[in-house]
Design a protein around this motif. Sequence first.
Motif, PDB file in Angstrom:
ATOM      1  N   ASP A 114       0.873  -1.189   0.000  1.00  0.00           N
ATOM      2  CA  ASP A 114       0.000   0.000   0.000  1.00  0.00           C
ATOM      3  C   ASP A 114       0.899   1.225   0.000  1.00  0.00           C
ATOM      4  O   ASP A 114       1.765   1.349   0.870  1.00  0.00           O
ATOM      5  CB  ASP A 114      -0.876  -0.019   1.259  1.00  0.00           C
ATOM      6  CG  ASP A 114      -1.843   1.144   1.305  1.00  0.00           C
ATOM      7  OD1 ASP A 114      -1.743   2.045   0.423  1.00  0.00           O
ATOM      8  OD2 ASP A 114      -2.700   1.164   2.214  1.00  0.00           O
ATOM      9  N   SER A 115       0.725   2.095  -0.980  1.00  0.00           N
ATOM     10  CA  SER A 115       1.647   3.238  -1.110  1.00  0.00           C
ATOM     11  C   SER A 115       1.545   4.194   0.075  1.00  0.00           C
ATOM     12  O   SER A 115       2.473   4.940   0.360  1.00  0.00           O
ATOM     13  CB  SER A 115       1.357   3.997  -2.414  1.00  0.00           C
ATOM     14  OG  SER A 115       0.070   4.583  -2.348  1.00  0.00           O
ATOM     15  N   SER A 116       0.412   4.168   0.797  1.00  0.00           N
ATOM     16  CA  SER A 116       0.290   5.135   1.891  1.00  0.00           C
ATOM     17  C   SER A 116       0.338   4.446   3.265  1.00  0.00           C
ATOM     18  O   SER A 116       0.021   5.054   4.272  1.00  0.00           O
ATOM     19  CB  SER A 116      -1.013   5.922   1.734  1.00  0.00           C
ATOM     20  OG  SER A 116      -2.099   5.030   1.652  1.00  0.00           O
ATOM     21  N   ASN A 117       0.676   3.228   3.268  1.00  0.00           N
ATOM     22  CA  ASN A 117       0.687   2.508   4.538  1.00  0.00           C
ATOM     23  C   ASN A 117       1.678   1.335   4.461  1.00  0.00           C
ATOM     24  O   ASN A 117       1.561   0.484   3.581  1.00  0.00           O
ATOM     25  CB  ASN A 117      -0.739   1.990   4.806  1.00  0.00           C
ATOM     26  CG  ASN A 117      -0.926   1.636   6.262  1.00  0.00           C
ATOM     27  OD1 ASN A 117      -0.087   1.974   7.106  1.00  0.00           O
ATOM     28  ND2 ASN A 117      -2.003   0.923   6.541  1.00  0.00           N
ATOM     29  N   VAL A 118       2.653   1.295   5.382  1.00  0.00           N
ATOM     30  CA  VAL A 118       3.620   0.193   5.356  1.00  0.00           C
ATOM     31  C   VAL A 118       3.002  -1.016   6.061  1.00  0.00           C
ATOM     32  O   VAL A 118       2.495  -0.889   7.178  1.00  0.00           O
ATOM     33  CB  VAL A 118       4.947   0.598   6.053  1.00  0.00           C
ATOM     34  CG1 VAL A 118       5.984  -0.518   5.992  1.00  0.00           C
ATOM     35  CG2 VAL A 118       5.479   1.871   5.409  1.00  0.00           C
ATOM     36  N   ILE A 119       2.949  -2.091   5.342  1.00  0.00           N
ATOM     37  CA  ILE A 119       2.375  -3.298   5.958  1.00  0.00           C
ATOM     38  C   ILE A 119       3.496  -4.061   6.652  1.00  0.00           C
ATOM     39  O   ILE A 119       4.507  -4.426   6.035  1.00  0.00           O
ATOM     40  CB  ILE A 119       1.690  -4.172   4.878  1.00  0.00           C
ATOM     41  CG1 ILE A 119       0.571  -3.366   4.211  1.00  0.00           C
ATOM     42  CG2 ILE A 119       1.132  -5.454   5.464  1.00  0.00           C
ATOM     43  CD1 ILE A 119       0.122  -3.935   2.887  1.00  0.00           C
ATOM     44  N   GLU A 120       3.278  -4.228   7.968  1.00  0.00           N
ATOM     45  CA  GLU A 120       4.311  -4.879   8.775  1.00  0.00           C
ATOM     46  C   GLU A 120       4.373  -6.373   8.422  1.00  0.00           C
ATOM     47  O   GLU A 120       3.420  -6.951   7.882  1.00  0.00           O
ATOM     48  CB  GLU A 120       3.959  -4.736  10.268  1.00  0.00           C
ATOM     49  CG  GLU A 120       3.899  -3.295  10.759  1.00  0.00           C
ATOM     50  CD  GLU A 120       5.230  -2.562  10.681  1.00  0.00           C
ATOM     51  OE1 GLU A 120       6.284  -3.236  10.750  1.00  0.00           O
ATOM     52  OE2 GLU A 120       5.205  -1.314  10.494  1.00  0.00           O
ATOM     53  N   GLN A 121       5.543  -6.916   8.755  1.00  0.00           N
ATOM     54  CA  GLN A 121       5.740  -8.357   8.526  1.00  0.00           C
ATOM     55  C   GLN A 121       4.700  -9.116   9.356  1.00  0.00           C
ATOM     56  O   GLN A 121       4.468  -8.812  10.517  1.00  0.00           O
ATOM     57  CB  GLN A 121       7.173  -8.750   9.002  1.00  0.00           C
ATOM     58  CG  GLN A 121       7.678 -10.022   8.393  1.00  0.00           C
ATOM     59  CD  GLN A 121       8.237  -9.787   6.970  1.00  0.00           C
ATOM     60  OE1 GLN A 121       8.982  -8.870   6.767  1.00  0.00           O
ATOM     61  NE2 GLN A 121       7.852 -10.634   6.028  1.00  0.00           N
ATOM     62  N   GLY A 122       4.068 -10.020   8.733  1.00  0.00           N
ATOM     63  CA  GLY A 122       3.106 -10.865   9.462  1.00  0.00           C
ATOM     64  C   GLY A 122       1.712 -10.265   9.550  1.00  0.00           C
ATOM     65  O   GLY A 122       0.741 -10.951   9.838  1.00  0.00           O
TER      66      GLY A 122
END
Length: 479
Positions: A97-105
């Motif tokens: 998501d360009s506006s939200n970093v998706i955390e591992q897991g």
Amino acid sequence: MKRTLYLKFLIAYLLFAIFGFIMVATFVSNMTLEHCRRKKAESLYAEATQIANTYAADLYNSETSLETVQQQLVALSKYMDGARIWIVNPSGRLVLDSSNVIEQGEEIKIEGFDPTATGGTYYTIGDFWGNFQESVLSVFAPITANYKVQAYVIIHTPMSQLRKTADEFLNISYLMLIVMFLLSLIILIFFTELVYIPLRRITQATEEYAAGNMNYEFSVESEDEMGYLAASLSYMAGEIARQEEDQKKFVANVSHDFRSPLTSIRGYIEAMLDGTIPQEMHEKYLGIVLNETERLTKLTNGLLTLNNLNARGMLLEKADFDINQVIRNTAASFEMTCLEKKIAIELVLTDDKMIVNADMSKIQQVLYNLLDNAIKFSHHDSVIKIETTEKRSKVFVSVKDSGIGIPKEDQKMVFERFYKSDASRGKDKKGTGLGLSIVKEIIKAHGENINCISTVGVGTEFIFSVPKAASMDSDEEGL
Ligand code: ATP
Ligand code: MG
């Protein structure tokens, strides 16, 4: 009438404005939005395909890391006015998501995600399966690797932004509409100047004419139909005014000519009744009264004749007759009067017989009136000459006296009704001034002419033409 015409034009003008506005507000507005949406979708699709073929393909070919792609997408999103870029795999899991970093897991799933639900188009409009508060335009581009759709690049852009762009275009349309509206005011100005104002002048003039003010003057200085209409109207009013004037003059003359004999008749009778005129003088004055009544009869007859002659399509009882004989007869009827004045009538007639084609009784009246004048205005012991001459198919008859003559300035007027020259007034109190106008009407009805040649103190000559009978013409040809 004039007010409504202007009002109608104004209403038409307002309707034009209202419909123009409605058109822009509905059709043009919809069309602009539709156009903006298509353009935006196309450009976003191109972007999405680009991303799918480059960064995302690299990701799935394990040539680059998720972080790098994330950074690139953030940069791209900024470049695309804050559009949100997602990478979603076919099961609906959000990968990037360009506006939200998706955390591992961390696992974000789009419930009910179904890229085929768009029905064949490459974009949808809505809240994207409940993922957005507002309506968004979402464009899909599949990422294929190893001949399989691995995921989708999805770019979202808010519809509100799109509407803003469309509204900007729409504003231009409104502005153009206003400009057009103002420009079309020129038509209104033209209409006012070229149609409305002249028409108002013309209507006002007709009102004045209808009210009897025939001398009302107005002008429309244009050389188009309006100007022509105004000029015709003005001309018509002038003609009516002139006719009215003639009519008035005619009635005034008639009244005047009737009044004077009536006044004198009344005067004499009153004087006889109250004894101012003694019994023994009655015979003399009754003679005068008789004369006056004769004049009245003559006047009435003259007017009746003129009226009949004037009636349109005067019926002439044309026949072949010998004009020489008519001249002789008419001259004979004046024998007594001629004897009294010692006047001789000299006849100079071509041939023994001269057959003409005309209304005999009317031509007789012409001769009678001319001869009557000639005798009336001749001195004692003089000669009156009646002469006929042939010229082609016509016979010219001249009645010539050596009497008082008619002044040059009066010669044109002698044929007018009631016209009597000053010189004749003293000499001939009985005259009505109708004799020559009757002559003129008769000759005119025959399609012929009459002329007057006269010198004061020398004499007068009247010459008129009569058509020869057809038989006379053929006789001549035969000779
Ligand atoms: P009425 O014919 O009813 O007796 P009138 O003779 O006066 O009246 P017209 O015959 O119409 O009327 O003539 C008009 C006028 O023209 C005369 O009053 C006269 O002034 C003039 N006029 C006509 N004929 C002659 C003429 N032969 N010589 C001189 N003046 C003439
Ligand atoms: Mg006369």
